[in-house]
Each structure stands twice: as C-alpha cells, then as structure tokens.
Design a protein around this motif. Structure first.
Motif, PDB file in Angstrom:
ATOM      1  N   UNK A  62       0.856  -1.354   0.130  1.00 45.61           N
ATOM      2  CA  UNK A  62      -0.032   0.015   0.040  1.00 45.61           C
ATOM      3  C   UNK A  62       0.897   1.210   0.067  1.00 45.61           C
ATOM      4  N   UNK A  63       0.415   2.349  -0.244  1.00 52.80           N
ATOM      5  CA  UNK A  63       0.921   3.608  -0.370  1.00 52.80           C
ATOM      6  C   UNK A  63       1.359   4.008   1.237  1.00 52.80           C
ATOM      7  N   UNK A  64       2.448   4.845   1.204  1.00 58.81           N
ATOM      8  CA  UNK A  64       3.104   5.204   2.320  1.00 58.81           C
ATOM      9  C   UNK A  64       2.241   5.812   3.472  1.00 58.81           C
ATOM     10  N   UNK A  65       1.400   6.585   2.923  1.00 56.69           N
ATOM     11  CA  UNK A  65       0.194   7.496   3.718  1.00 56.69           C
ATOM     12  C   UNK A  65      -0.562   6.319   4.680  1.00 56.69           C
ATOM     13  N   UNK A  66      -1.050   5.404   3.863  1.00 55.25           N
ATOM     14  CA  UNK A  66      -1.771   4.484   4.530  1.00 55.25           C
ATOM     15  C   UNK A  66      -1.158   3.711   5.416  1.00 55.25           C
ATOM     16  N   UNK A  67       0.112   3.275   5.211  1.00 52.42           N
ATOM     17  CA  UNK A  67       0.941   2.548   6.276  1.00 52.42           C
ATOM     18  C   UNK A  67       1.126   3.318   7.378  1.00 52.42           C
ATOM     19  N   UNK A  68       1.403   4.508   7.130  1.00 57.63           N
ATOM     20  CA  UNK A  68       1.480   5.503   8.637  1.00 57.63           C
ATOM     21  C   UNK A  68       0.239   5.793   9.279  1.00 57.63           C
ATOM     22  N   UNK A  69      -0.529   5.770   8.731  1.00 57.32           N
ATOM     23  CA  UNK A  69      -1.968   5.810   9.297  1.00 57.32           C
ATOM     24  C   UNK A  69      -2.414   4.743  10.133  1.00 57.32           C
ATOM     25  N   UNK A  70      -2.078   3.562   9.721  1.00 56.18           N
ATOM     26  CA  UNK A  70      -2.339   2.424  10.274  1.00 56.18           C
ATOM     27  C   UNK A  70      -1.458   2.332  11.600  1.00 56.18           C
ATOM     28  N   UNK A  71      -0.113   2.551  11.255  1.00 56.77           N
ATOM     29  CA  UNK A  71       0.909   2.305  12.196  1.00 56.77           C
ATOM     30  C   UNK A  71       0.676   3.423  13.375  1.00 56.77           C
ATOM     31  N   UNK A  72       0.184   4.626  13.162  1.00 52.63           N
ATOM     32  CA  UNK A  72      -0.134   5.593  14.077  1.00 52.63           C
ATOM     33  C   UNK A  72      -1.478   5.237  14.777  1.00 52.63           C
ATOM     34  N   UNK A  73      -2.388   4.696  14.162  1.00 52.00           N
ATOM     35  CA  UNK A  73      -3.854   4.233  14.801  1.00 52.00           C
ATOM     36  C   UNK A  73      -3.286   3.007  15.760  1.00 52.00           C
ATOM     37  N   UNK A  74      -2.536   2.274  15.416  1.00 54.10           N
ATOM     38  CA  UNK A  74      -2.095   1.146  16.345  1.00 54.10           C
ATOM     39  C   UNK A  74      -1.389   1.517  17.567  1.00 54.10           C
ATOM     40  N   UNK A  75      -0.281   2.659  17.180  1.00 53.99           N
ATOM     41  CA  UNK A  75       0.382   3.307  18.399  1.00 53.99           C
ATOM     42  C   UNK A  75      -0.644   4.159  19.426  1.00 53.99           C
ATOM     43  N   UNK A  76      -1.659   4.530  18.716  1.00 55.49           N
ATOM     44  CA  UNK A  76      -2.348   5.230  19.596  1.00 55.49           C
ATOM     45  C   UNK A  76      -3.383   4.450  20.576  1.00 55.49           C
TER      46      UNK A  76
END
Ligand code: ZN
Length: 161
Positions: free
Chosen positions: A1-15
């Motif tokens: 997937x594109x980097x933005x999607x990966x970052x949002x998912x990573x940020x969501x999990x971190x939250x």
C-alpha cells in the motif's frame, strides 16, 4: 500500500498503546506486512524499481528519478502528518510518530535491499515479497478502496479511545 496508508495504520495502532513506544514500533512494523497482504493499489514509479529482482544500483539522477523521490517524500510526510494530526496528543506524540515511521520502514528497507541484497535485508525482502498481495487494484476503485480502508482503520482506532 502507499506510505500514507501505512503511516495512518501504524499511528492508529500506536494510539492504542500511547505510553509504550517499543510496542508501537514492533506493531507498526508488523502492520506493514499484514496490510500489504490485502489486494490494493500502488502508484507507479517511473524510475525506481521495487519488488522481486529489483535493482536500483544503476539509478541515475534523471528527472524521472527525482520525480519518484519527490512523490515518495510527499507521501511519507503526508502520512506522518496525518497520523500525528489524527492521533497524537502532547503526551503520545513520539509514540505515534514511532508507530507511523516503523509502519513505513519496510518499504524503505525494500529500496535499500535493491542496493545491498544481503543478509537480514534479504530475508526481510523475501518475506515482504511473499506476503505482498499479487493482485493489484487499479484506477478509481483502487484509489477509492485504499482511501476507504485508511479511513475505516482511523475511525476504528478513534472509537477505541
Ligand atoms: Zn510494502
């Protein structure tokens, strides 16, 4: 997937683990492979090659290469910015940043692997390629489905707070 999607998912999990940066780092990294397994859309690169058998050692500083780096850079910065904007608080900002960063990291490693295909990098790349969906979604459906996916994960994470 594109980097933005990966970052949002990573940020969501971190939250979900705002005071555990190490857990956020590991979960963010792992999330990259998990969601790459879902059939998805990726933007085309004109000069940089990634994936199986890719080799960027002959990469020249052409306008195509610079355009690729610019697109990747904007994608990564937008991803980090969106993740922080959606999930970070004053207390959790570093954990969210770490989660977003490690979620994007495997694609950076993929690029490094095209220059140095050795050891652990090679093992990670083989796993990345093995798990990455071979079904590419295209066009408006591809873009729309990924937007919907990122939005759904963000909303899901928000609902847990
Ligand atoms: Zn990937």
């Amino acid at each position: 997937m594109i980097l933005s999607t990966h970052a949002i998912v990573g940020g969501a999990i971190a939250s979900l683990v705002p005071s555990h940066p190490a857990a956020a780092a590991i979960a963010g990294f792992a999330s990259h492979f998990a969601i790459d397994a879902i059939p998805h859309w990726d933007y085309p690169l004109r000069s940089i090659s990634l994936g199986k058998g890719a080799n960027n050692r002959g990469l020249s500083f052409s306008s195509a290469t610079l355009t690729d780096f610019a697109i990747i850079g904007i994608d990564a910065c937008a991803g980090l910015g969106l993740a922080l904007w959606m999930f970070a608080t004053a207390a959790s900002i570093w954990t969210i940043a770490i989660g977003a960063f490690t979620a994007m990291l495997p694609d950076a490693l993929q690029f490094v692997h095209t220059l140095y295909p050795r050891g652990l990098l090679h093992a990670v790349q083989r796993f990345h390629w093995w798990i990455h969906s071979k079904r590419a979604l295209t066009g408006l459906f591809g873009v729309g489905s990924q937007l919907a996916f990122a939005g759904m994960i963000a909303a899901l994470a928000k609902s847990f707070h």
